[in-house]
Design an enzyme around this catalytic site. Structure first.
Site, PDB file in Angstrom:
ATOM      1  N   THR A  32      -9.337   3.519   6.496  1.00 19.63           N
ATOM      2  CA  THR A  32     -10.070   4.588   7.221  1.00 19.63           C
ATOM      3  C   THR A  32     -11.802   4.420   6.553  1.00 19.63           C
ATOM      4  OG1 THR A  32      -9.533   6.054   5.194  1.00 19.63           O
ATOM      5  CG2 THR A  32      -8.529   6.368   7.505  1.00 19.63           C
ATOM      6  N   GLY A  42       0.808  -1.289  -0.119  1.00 16.89           N
ATOM      7  CA  GLY A  42       0.079   0.135  -0.023  1.00 16.89           C
ATOM      8  C   GLY A  42       0.931   1.209   0.103  1.00 16.89           C
ATOM      9  N   TYR A 100     -11.641   5.358  13.598  1.00 18.92           N
ATOM     10  CA  TYR A 100     -10.172   5.218  13.471  1.00 18.92           C
ATOM     11  C   TYR A 100      -9.383   5.662  14.586  1.00 18.92           C
ATOM     12  CZ  TYR A 100      -5.925   6.130  10.549  1.00 18.92           C
ATOM     13  OH  TYR A 100      -4.456   6.163  10.134  1.00 18.92           O
TER      14      TYR A 100
HETATM   15  N1  CAA Z   1     -12.221  20.149  11.725  1.00 11.31           N
HETATM   16  C1  CAA Z   1     -13.293  21.047  11.928  1.00 11.31           C
HETATM   17  N2  CAA Z   1     -14.308  21.014  11.049  1.00 11.31           N
HETATM   18  C2  CAA Z   1     -14.268  20.207  10.184  1.00 11.31           C
HETATM   19  C3  CAA Z   1     -13.218  18.969   9.679  1.00 11.31           C
HETATM   20  C4  CAA Z   1     -12.248  19.334  10.531  1.00 11.31           C
HETATM   21  N3  CAA Z   1     -11.171  18.573  10.382  1.00 11.31           N
HETATM   22  N4  CAA Z   1     -13.727  18.656   8.723  1.00 11.31           N
HETATM   23  C5  CAA Z   1     -15.063  19.117   8.137  1.00 11.31           C
HETATM   24  N5  CAA Z   1     -15.336  20.085   8.936  1.00 11.31           N
HETATM   25  C6  CAA Z   1     -16.518  20.717   8.762  1.00 11.31           C
HETATM   26  C7  CAA Z   1     -16.656  21.393   7.711  1.00 11.31           C
HETATM   27  O1  CAA Z   1     -16.152  22.331   7.471  1.00 11.31           O
HETATM   28  C8  CAA Z   1     -18.266  21.300   7.740  1.00 11.31           C
HETATM   29  O2  CAA Z   1     -18.660  22.530   8.369  1.00 11.31           O
HETATM   30  P1  CAA Z   1     -20.032  23.567   7.811  1.00 11.31           P
HETATM   31  O3  CAA Z   1     -21.270  22.417   8.239  1.00 11.31           O
HETATM   32  O4  CAA Z   1     -19.921  24.348   8.980  1.00 11.31           O
HETATM   33  O5  CAA Z   1     -19.564  23.815   6.526  1.00 11.31           O
HETATM   34  C9  CAA Z   1     -18.746  20.217   8.478  1.00 11.31           C
HETATM   35  O6  CAA Z   1     -17.861  19.689   9.305  1.00 11.31           O
HETATM   36  C10 CAA Z   1     -19.347  19.113   7.405  1.00 11.31           C
HETATM   37  O7  CAA Z   1     -18.182  18.950   6.654  1.00 11.31           O
HETATM   38  P2  CAA Z   1     -18.180  17.915   5.312  1.00 11.31           P
HETATM   39  O8  CAA Z   1     -19.241  18.761   4.225  1.00 11.31           O
HETATM   40  O9  CAA Z   1     -16.983  17.540   4.950  1.00 11.31           O
HETATM   41  O10 CAA Z   1     -19.095  16.803   5.833  1.00 11.31           O
HETATM   42  P3  CAA Z   1     -18.988  15.132   5.314  1.00 11.31           P
HETATM   43  O11 CAA Z   1     -20.143  14.500   5.832  1.00 11.31           O
HETATM   44  O12 CAA Z   1     -19.109  15.494   3.615  1.00 11.31           O
HETATM   45  O13 CAA Z   1     -17.478  14.823   5.578  1.00 11.31           O
HETATM   46  C11 CAA Z   1     -15.836  13.917   6.498  1.00 11.31           C
HETATM   47  C12 CAA Z   1     -17.021  14.661   6.613  1.00 11.31           C
HETATM   48  C13 CAA Z   1     -16.036  12.402   5.608  1.00 11.31           C
HETATM   49  C14 CAA Z   1     -15.347  13.653   7.946  1.00 11.31           C
HETATM   50  C15 CAA Z   1     -15.001  15.073   5.706  1.00 11.31           C
HETATM   51  O14 CAA Z   1     -14.809  16.099   6.484  1.00 11.31           O
HETATM   52  C16 CAA Z   1     -13.443  14.571   5.789  1.00 11.31           C
HETATM   53  O15 CAA Z   1     -12.960  13.738   4.735  1.00 11.31           O
HETATM   54  N6  CAA Z   1     -12.666  15.070   6.518  1.00 11.31           N
HETATM   55  C17 CAA Z   1     -11.287  14.538   6.783  1.00 11.31           C
HETATM   56  C18 CAA Z   1     -11.195  13.426   7.778  1.00 11.31           C
HETATM   57  C19 CAA Z   1      -9.641  13.344   8.152  1.00 11.31           C
HETATM   58  O16 CAA Z   1      -8.877  14.105   8.458  1.00 11.31           O
HETATM   59  N7  CAA Z   1      -9.111  12.129   7.957  1.00 11.31           N
HETATM   60  C20 CAA Z   1      -7.852  11.691   8.011  1.00 11.31           C
HETATM   61  C21 CAA Z   1      -7.570  10.856   6.805  1.00 11.31           C
HETATM   62  S1  CAA Z   1      -5.626  10.406   7.030  1.00 11.31           S
HETATM   63  C22 CAA Z   1      -5.338   9.445   7.916  1.00 11.31           C
HETATM   64  O17 CAA Z   1      -6.310   8.942   8.728  1.00 11.31           O
HETATM   65  C23 CAA Z   1      -3.975   8.922   8.218  1.00 11.31           C
HETATM   66  C24 CAA Z   1      -3.751   9.363   9.610  1.00 11.31           C
HETATM   67  O18 CAA Z   1      -3.225   8.533  10.475  1.00 11.31           O
HETATM   68  C25 CAA Z   1      -3.268  10.880   9.771  1.00 11.31           C
END
Ligand code: CAA
Length: 248
Positions: A93, A14, A154
């Site tokens: 994830t 991966g 996660y």
């Molecule tokens: N912090 C604060 N607010 C957040 C946020 C964050 N990280 N992410 C999203 N929001 C807020 C958005 O700004 C939005 O606010 P408003 O309603 O006020 O506009 C609200 O939350 C809803 O966001 P979305 O429209 O994106 O909601 P969704 O349901 O479509 O998606 C989600 C939600 C899937 C969690 C998407 O926000 C996302 O993918 N976020 C990133 C998650 C993340 O960081 N994952 C890490 C992956 S990498 C990893 O895991 C490796 C590692 O070990 C580090």
């Protein structure tokens, strides 16, 4: 290294896994990887690695399923010898807000990211103790300690990783076997680049003091150190590799 040590890296084809595998092969280890049974490109991947000069053994394994782990470890032991170093790297994830999260997505992440540590370590720990040498490195995440929006599953699994590490590390500490956690932050792999650009640029990158994503090679370098003889005094540790995010 006098004899060629055998390392098994789960999810070793991966994003992060491929870099760990190739860097460990370059460092002189006999490298074996697991790939998920649904991966149709495993043969092609092995050939690509061969063309790059790396002879890597690849076995199918669903790390969430203990029978599959039994079979995978037996296959590696038969073809390469007993496993000296286990890197529990495989992870998935299923990001979504808790409001939207169902049991299926909770279970998938807990089983793959946490149950896998039991399933895989169980196959190798006794042998390491008997031989008086071994290394287990468990890949957690900065989000295991700080939590992350959209990652109740996660973050819970990754927090559990370090509890497992510390307990097992205590049990094998006097037997030449170390068990450590590494907690990467946001590394430039597919898992991270799949985050919507808007979220990555406005919510995540500004939280990283060094101001960029990490590189897979940087994580591989840390793993190679933990796998070495020189790291014998490091055990039960949780090493942050996150561009300074842990300070916040
Ligand atoms: N912090 C604060 N607010 C957040 C946020 C964050 N990280 N992410 C999203 N929001 C807020 C958005 O700004 C939005 O606010 P408003 O309603 O006020 O506009 C609200 O939350 C809803 O966001 P979305 O429209 O994106 O909601 P969704 O349901 O479509 O998606 C989600 C939600 C899937 C969690 C998407 O926000 C996302 O993918 N976020 C990133 C998650 C993340 O960081 N994952 C890490 C992956 S990498 C990893 O895991 C490796 C590692 O070990 C580090």
């Amino acid at each position: 290294m006098n004899q060629q040590r055998v390392v098994l890296i789960t999810g070793g084809m991966g994003g992060l896994g491929e870099t760990i595998s190739t860097k460990m092969a370059e460092a002189g280890y006999r490298v074996a990887v697991t790939y998920s049974p649904g991966n149709k490109n495993h043969g092609e991947w092995v050939q690509q690695m061969k063309a790059r000069g790396h002879d890597i053994l690849a076995v199918p394994c669903d790390v969430a399923d203990i029978d599959s782990c039994v079979q995978a470890v037996a296959a590696v032991a038969e073809q390469a010898g007993p496993i000296d170093i286990l890197i529990n790297n495989a992870g998935i994830t299923r990001d979504m807000t808790f409001k939207k999260m169902d049991k299926v997505n909770w279970d998938a992440v807990l089983r793959t990211n946490l149950d896998s540590l039991f399933n895989m370590s169980k196959q190798v720990a006794d042998g390491m103790v008997e031989r008086g040498w071994g290394r287990i490195v468990n890949v957690s995440s900065v989000n295991g300690s700080k939590g992350a929006f959209g990652q109740t599953n996660y973050s819970a699994a990754k927090a559990g990783v370090h509890g497992f590490t510390k307990a097992l590390a205590l049990e094998v500490a006097r037997k030449g076997v170390t068990v450590n956690t590494i907690s990467p932050g946001y590394i430039g792999t597919k898992m991270v680049t799949a985050i919507p650009d808007e979220i990555l640029n406005t919510k995540i990158l500004p939280q990283i003091p060094v101001g960029r994503l990490g590189k897979p090679e940087e994580v591989a370098g840390l793993i190679i150190y933990l796998a070495s003889d020189e790291a014998a005094f490091v055990t039960g540790a949780n090493i942050a590799i996150n561009g300074g995010q842990h300070m916040q």
